[in-house]
Enzyme design. Structure first.
Site, mmCIF file in Angstrom:
data_model
loop_
_atom_site.group_PDB
_atom_site.id
_atom_site.type_symbol
_atom_site.label_atom_id
_atom_site.label_comp_id
_atom_site.label_asym_id
_atom_site.label_seq_id
_atom_site.Cartn_x
_atom_site.Cartn_y
_atom_site.Cartn_z
ATOM 1 N N SER A 186 -1.966 -0.680 5.770
ATOM 2 C CA SER A 186 -2.377 -1.745 4.848
ATOM 3 C C SER A 186 -1.142 -2.538 4.433
ATOM 4 O O SER A 186 -0.445 -3.069 5.296
ATOM 5 C CB SER A 186 -3.107 -1.140 3.645
ATOM 6 O OG SER A 186 -3.667 -2.156 2.835
ATOM 7 N N THR A 187 -0.819 -2.601 3.140
ATOM 8 C CA THR A 187 0.343 -3.370 2.688
ATOM 9 C C THR A 187 1.621 -2.873 3.369
ATOM 10 O O THR A 187 1.929 -1.690 3.318
ATOM 11 C CB THR A 187 0.499 -3.259 1.162
ATOM 12 O OG1 THR A 187 -0.739 -3.590 0.535
ATOM 13 C CG2 THR A 187 1.588 -4.196 0.673
ATOM 14 N N HIS A 213 -5.596 -3.588 7.247
ATOM 15 C CA HIS A 213 -6.337 -4.364 6.264
ATOM 16 C C HIS A 213 -5.834 -5.800 6.251
ATOM 17 O O HIS A 213 -4.756 -6.084 5.736
ATOM 18 C CB HIS A 213 -6.168 -3.752 4.865
ATOM 19 C CG HIS A 213 -6.724 -2.362 4.747
ATOM 20 N ND1 HIS A 213 -6.288 -1.468 3.793
ATOM 21 C CD2 HIS A 213 -7.675 -1.714 5.456
ATOM 22 C CE1 HIS A 213 -6.958 -0.341 3.921
ATOM 23 N NE2 HIS A 213 -7.799 -0.463 4.922
ATOM 24 N N MET A 310 -1.526 0.625 0.058
ATOM 25 C CA MET A 310 -1.983 0.943 -1.294
ATOM 26 C C MET A 310 -3.298 1.710 -1.216
ATOM 27 O O MET A 310 -4.121 1.480 -0.337
ATOM 28 C CB MET A 310 -2.174 -0.357 -2.079
ATOM 29 C CG MET A 310 -2.341 -0.170 -3.563
ATOM 30 S SD MET A 310 -0.782 0.261 -4.334
ATOM 31 C CE MET A 310 -1.234 0.133 -6.054
ATOM 32 N N ASP A 313 -7.331 4.909 1.422
ATOM 33 C CA ASP A 313 -8.135 4.770 2.635
ATOM 34 C C ASP A 313 -7.509 5.599 3.755
ATOM 35 O O ASP A 313 -6.302 5.526 3.997
ATOM 36 C CB ASP A 313 -8.215 3.292 3.051
ATOM 37 C CG ASP A 313 -9.206 3.061 4.188
ATOM 38 O OD1 ASP A 313 -10.091 3.915 4.404
ATOM 39 O OD2 ASP A 313 -9.084 2.022 4.865
#
Length: 368
Positions: A186-187, A213, A310, A313
């Protein structure tokens, strides 16, 4: 607790004001300055030493990428890029130069409806303020060292994997199911993926499925960038794709990606299915959704890899994977831009291997 200091850089006076007003509405954030172009952003970052910079991509004098490059080289600071939907490729470039995250302007460069993304913008700024800048800087010398390291690893993989391939499967008797690697990020993920996928050998005896993401369109640009850098085929997945060794498929933005078995020409094959199911933990695509579909089909032939990001998930999915004999790699905190998703996996004692990002490709090759 001191407030998060933010510098807002945008060539539009209107956008500078609306972004500043949105951020200032949070009691935890203080807008300490505004910059009207890239050069102004560089000078004010050095002078004001903000905790976070929001940076428009398209600006006069110096654009957002040029300003970002200078800031990360001279005074590393977490930067969130603000971009229009038609700037997908240059947004991916920003991650190479150390951007921590990005935000889509809802209606182009001059977005009067920025209030619609108020909560998300504030959340991203708060997250960015927690990032260790030493993990973000674009350092040319380090990049050169990484390139040398890649060539050494390529030679090692080429020799060792080709030796392992001497026992070949007879035509028409392909073992089912094949091995699969599931990578979730993600991030900070786009930059992390650029330190993993290009190091994979074309002789990799496993398919690679990736959930990053990102909004629609950006995953396609990410896949194209990774494909240009890699020796394995990388592309955005489409519904019905057959899962094959040595191929990397990235879930398209706003679609869950799952694996299912389908009979084709009398033979059962594993294929990709894309769905618009409900968001899981607020995201679509979801790492958990993909892993939960992989576990019952691949069992011990599957490896889950959870990178920077973050939230949590992926942790439920890897628990299911572990229950059927699969193995799990989690990125070590020392290289995570955001130590959220890997932390969740590690704290639940689900990780078989905890590795810095520069060791993960090698581990994948050895496991596979």
């Amino acid at each position: 607790m001191s407030r998060i200091k933010v510098l807002v850089a945008d060539d539009s006076a209107f956008m500078r004001k609306i972004i500043s007003d949105i951020l200032a509405s949070s009691p935890d954030i203080e807008v300490v300055g505004r910059a009207k172009n890239g050069l102004d952003a560089i000078e004010k970052t050095a002078l004001l030493k903000p905790d976070v910079v929001t940076m428009d991509l398209e600006m006069p004098v110096l654009d957002g990428i040029q300003a970002l490059s200078h800031i990360m080289s001279e005074c590393p600071t977490p930067v969130i890029m603000l971009t229009a939907a038609n700037s997908t490729d240059i947004t991916i470039t920003a991650f190479q130069y150390g951007a921590v995250d990005f935000m889509l302007k809802p209606s182009g460069d001059i977005s009067r409806d920025m209030v619609n993304i108020k909560d998300e913008l504030i959340r991203k700024v708060k997250t960015a303020a927690t990032v260790g800048v030493q993990k973000l800087g674009f350092i040319e010398e380090q990049k050169k060292k990484e390139e040398v390291g890649k060539e050494m690893l390529f030679d090692f993989f080429r020799r060792s994997i080709e030796d392992d391939k001497k026992q070949k499967v007879e035509p028409g008797k392909k073992t089912k199911p094949q091995k699969v690697i599931v990578i979730g990020s993600s991030t900070g993920g786009p930059r992390a993926l650029q330190q993993v996928i290009p190091l994979l050998s074309p002789t990799l005896d496993a398919a690679v499925l990736v959930v990053q993401h990102m909004p629609p369109g950006f995953t396609k640009s990410l896949a194209e960038r990774l494909n240009a850098q890699s020796r394995v085929e990388v592309r955005e997945a489409v519904d019905g794709d057959i899962i094959e060794p040595g191929k990397v498929l990235i879930a398209p933005g706003d679609f869950h990606m799952i694996v299912k078995q389908q009979k084709k020409n009398g033979e059962v094959k594993e294929v990709i299915a894309l769905t618009k199911g409900e968001k899981v933990q607020g995201v679509r695509p979801s790492i958990d959704v993909l892993l939960n579909s992989v576990a019952p089909i691949y069992g011990q032939k599957a490896v889950g890899v959870i990178l920077t990001g973050m939230g949590s998930d992926g942790s439920d999915g890897v628990r299911n994977l572990k229950s059927v004999g699969g193995r799990v790699i989690a990125e070590d905190e020392s290289t995570c831009v955001i130590y959220g998703m890997p932390k969740s996996v590690i704290e639940k004692k689900l990780a078989d291997f905890i590795l810095p990002i520069n060791k993960i490709a090698e581990s994948i090759m050895q496991i596979s």
